[in-house]
Design a protein around this motif. Structure first.
Motif, PDB file in Angstrom:
ATOM      1  N   ILE A 179       0.841  -1.205   0.000  1.00 46.06           N
ATOM      2  CA  ILE A 179       0.000   0.000   0.000  1.00 46.06           C
ATOM      3  C   ILE A 179       0.869   1.245   0.000  1.00 46.06           C
ATOM      4  N   ALA A 180       2.020   1.200   0.660  1.00 41.83           N
ATOM      5  CA  ALA A 180       2.927   2.349   0.639  1.00 41.83           C
ATOM      6  C   ALA A 180       3.469   2.571  -0.766  1.00 41.83           C
ATOM      7  N   ALA A 181       3.745   1.476  -1.479  1.00 42.50           N
ATOM      8  CA  ALA A 181       4.227   1.604  -2.854  1.00 42.50           C
ATOM      9  C   ALA A 181       3.143   2.180  -3.755  1.00 42.50           C
ATOM     10  N   TYR A 182       1.911   1.736  -3.569  1.00 43.90           N
ATOM     11  CA  TYR A 182       0.814   2.255  -4.387  1.00 43.90           C
ATOM     12  C   TYR A 182       0.524   3.721  -4.078  1.00 43.90           C
ATOM     13  N   LEU A 183       0.667   4.134  -2.823  1.00 46.03           N
ATOM     14  CA  LEU A 183       0.432   5.528  -2.474  1.00 46.03           C
ATOM     15  C   LEU A 183       1.491   6.443  -3.082  1.00 46.03           C
ATOM     16  N   ASP A 184       2.616   5.869  -3.453  1.00 49.51           N
ATOM     17  CA  ASP A 184       3.691   6.655  -4.058  1.00 49.51           C
ATOM     18  C   ASP A 184       3.433   6.932  -5.534  1.00 49.51           C
ATOM     19  N   ARG A 185       2.324   6.408  -6.063  1.00 48.16           N
ATOM     20  CA  ARG A 185       1.979   6.617  -7.457  1.00 48.16           C
ATOM     21  C   ARG A 185       1.169   7.909  -7.598  1.00 48.16           C
ATOM     22  N   PRO A 186       1.143   8.471  -8.821  1.00 49.77           N
ATOM     23  CA  PRO A 186       0.364   9.700  -9.019  1.00 49.77           C
ATOM     24  C   PRO A 186      -1.135   9.488  -8.797  1.00 49.77           C
ATOM     25  N   LEU A 187      -1.655   8.299  -9.128  1.00 49.93           N
ATOM     26  CA  LEU A 187      -3.083   8.027  -9.006  1.00 49.93           C
ATOM     27  C   LEU A 187      -3.339   7.095  -7.834  1.00 49.93           C
ATOM     28  N   LEU A 188      -4.378   7.387  -7.058  1.00 48.15           N
ATOM     29  CA  LEU A 188      -4.700   6.578  -5.890  1.00 48.15           C
ATOM     30  C   LEU A 188      -5.580   5.385  -6.216  1.00 48.15           C
ATOM     31  N   ARG A 189      -5.975   5.226  -7.473  1.00 49.73           N
ATOM     32  CA  ARG A 189      -6.886   4.131  -7.804  1.00 49.73           C
ATOM     33  C   ARG A 189      -6.245   2.773  -7.534  1.00 49.73           C
ATOM     34  N   TYR A 190      -4.921   2.691  -7.630  1.00 52.83           N
ATOM     35  CA  TYR A 190      -4.244   1.427  -7.345  1.00 52.83           C
ATOM     36  C   TYR A 190      -4.356   1.067  -5.864  1.00 52.83           C
ATOM     37  N   ALA A 191      -4.189   2.059  -4.999  1.00 50.61           N
ATOM     38  CA  ALA A 191      -4.327   1.822  -3.562  1.00 50.61           C
ATOM     39  C   ALA A 191      -5.762   1.430  -3.225  1.00 50.61           C
ATOM     40  N   PHE A 192      -6.731   2.118  -3.821  1.00 50.41           N
ATOM     41  CA  PHE A 192      -8.135   1.792  -3.567  1.00 50.41           C
ATOM     42  C   PHE A 192      -8.473   0.390  -4.072  1.00 50.41           C
ATOM     43  N   ALA A 193      -7.914   0.011  -5.229  1.00 51.21           N
ATOM     44  CA  ALA A 193      -8.162  -1.327  -5.761  1.00 51.21           C
ATOM     45  C   ALA A 193      -7.578  -2.392  -4.845  1.00 51.21           C
ATOM     46  N   ASP A 194      -6.406  -2.127  -4.272  1.00 54.44           N
ATOM     47  CA  ASP A 194      -5.780  -3.068  -3.353  1.00 54.44           C
ATOM     48  C   ASP A 194      -6.654  -3.263  -2.112  1.00 54.44           C
ATOM     49  N   VAL A 195      -7.185  -2.170  -1.564  1.00 54.74           N
ATOM     50  CA  VAL A 195      -8.053  -2.256  -0.390  1.00 54.74           C
ATOM     51  C   VAL A 195      -9.343  -2.990  -0.737  1.00 54.74           C
ATOM     52  N   ALA A 196      -9.883  -2.736  -1.937  1.00 58.46           N
ATOM     53  CA  ALA A 196     -11.120  -3.411  -2.345  1.00 58.46           C
ATOM     54  C   ALA A 196     -10.922  -4.920  -2.425  1.00 58.46           C
ATOM     55  N   GLY A 197      -9.791  -5.354  -2.970  1.00 59.79           N
ATOM     56  CA  GLY A 197      -9.506  -6.781  -3.026  1.00 59.79           C
ATOM     57  C   GLY A 197      -9.358  -7.388  -1.646  1.00 59.79           C
ATOM     58  N   ALA A 198      -8.677  -6.674  -0.752  1.00 63.93           N
ATOM     59  CA  ALA A 198      -8.515  -7.162   0.620  1.00 63.93           C
ATOM     60  C   ALA A 198      -9.860  -7.255   1.332  1.00 63.93           C
TER      61      ALA A 198
END
Length: 197
Positions: free
Chosen positions: A4-23
């Motif tokens: 999640i820290a790696a995904y938050l380092d991206r310009p778009l937060l959709r990756y972090a949200f997708a990770d949480v949705a899968g979890a």
């Protein structure tokens, strides 16, 4: 947390949200299956002695899991090249990959299964049991939710600390997980022993 820290380092937060949705999907589905299965099998109505043995078994399973995680933390460290390749895959992943990563990484642990057993032991109706399960999912995913919330509230300072957080987790994350899991395992094991005596 490293993912999640790696995904938050991206310009778009959709990756972090997708990770949480899968979890969240993984934990919610596990909660439904386990709670319905435990109720159908009659484990929620079992005698204290049988329930005690179940807690002992869960405690031993959790301690074995903690030992496996600890031993993994003492394996030969990967080369920087391997770490760079993994970081590149994480950063280049699509939304579906982030969702799948959250789904697979958050399959229920023995500790979470023990928490579901305790929810079933409350002998509440289906409405309260569903509410307790929903709260359990929210609490178990705090390690993903809190970083996202803090990032949204304090985006600029959070961005400065992400690299330091990632570096610390690479060194200490697995050992920290093993220690916390062992504490949970000892607690569940003691609960079972107390029920037996």
């Amino acid at each position: 947390m490293a993912a999640i820290a790696a995904y938050l380092d991206r310009p778009l937060l959709r990756y972090a949200f997708a990770d949480v949705a899968g979890a969240a999907l993984a934990e919610s589905a596990a909660s439904a299956v386990v709670l319905i299965g435990v109720g159908a099998a009659g484990f929620s109505r079992q005698r204290p002695t049988r329930s005690g043995w179940l807690y002992v078994a869960l405690g031993v399973l959790i301690l074995a899991f903690a030992a496996a995680v600890y031993l993994r933390s003492h394996r030969r460290p990967r080369t920087d090249k391997a770490d760079d390749k993994q970081d590149k895959r994480i950063h280049e992943g699509r939304v579906a990959v982030a969702f799948g990563l959250g789904l697979v990484m958050w399959l229920p642990s023995p500790t979470y299964l023990a928490a579901l057993k305790q929810i079933q032991d409350t002998h509440s109706g289906w409405a309260l049991t569903t509410l307790y399960a929903a709260v359990a999912v929210i609490l178990v995913l705090w390690i993903l939710e809190i970083p996202i919330i803090l990032f949204l509230l304090f985006r600029e300072p959070a961005g400065r600390h992400l690299s330091a957080t990632n570096a610390w987790l690479k060194v200490h994350g697995v050992a920290l997980l093993a220690g916390l899991t062992a504490v949970a395992g000892v607690g569940i094991l003691l609960k079972g022993v107390l029920q037996l005596v």
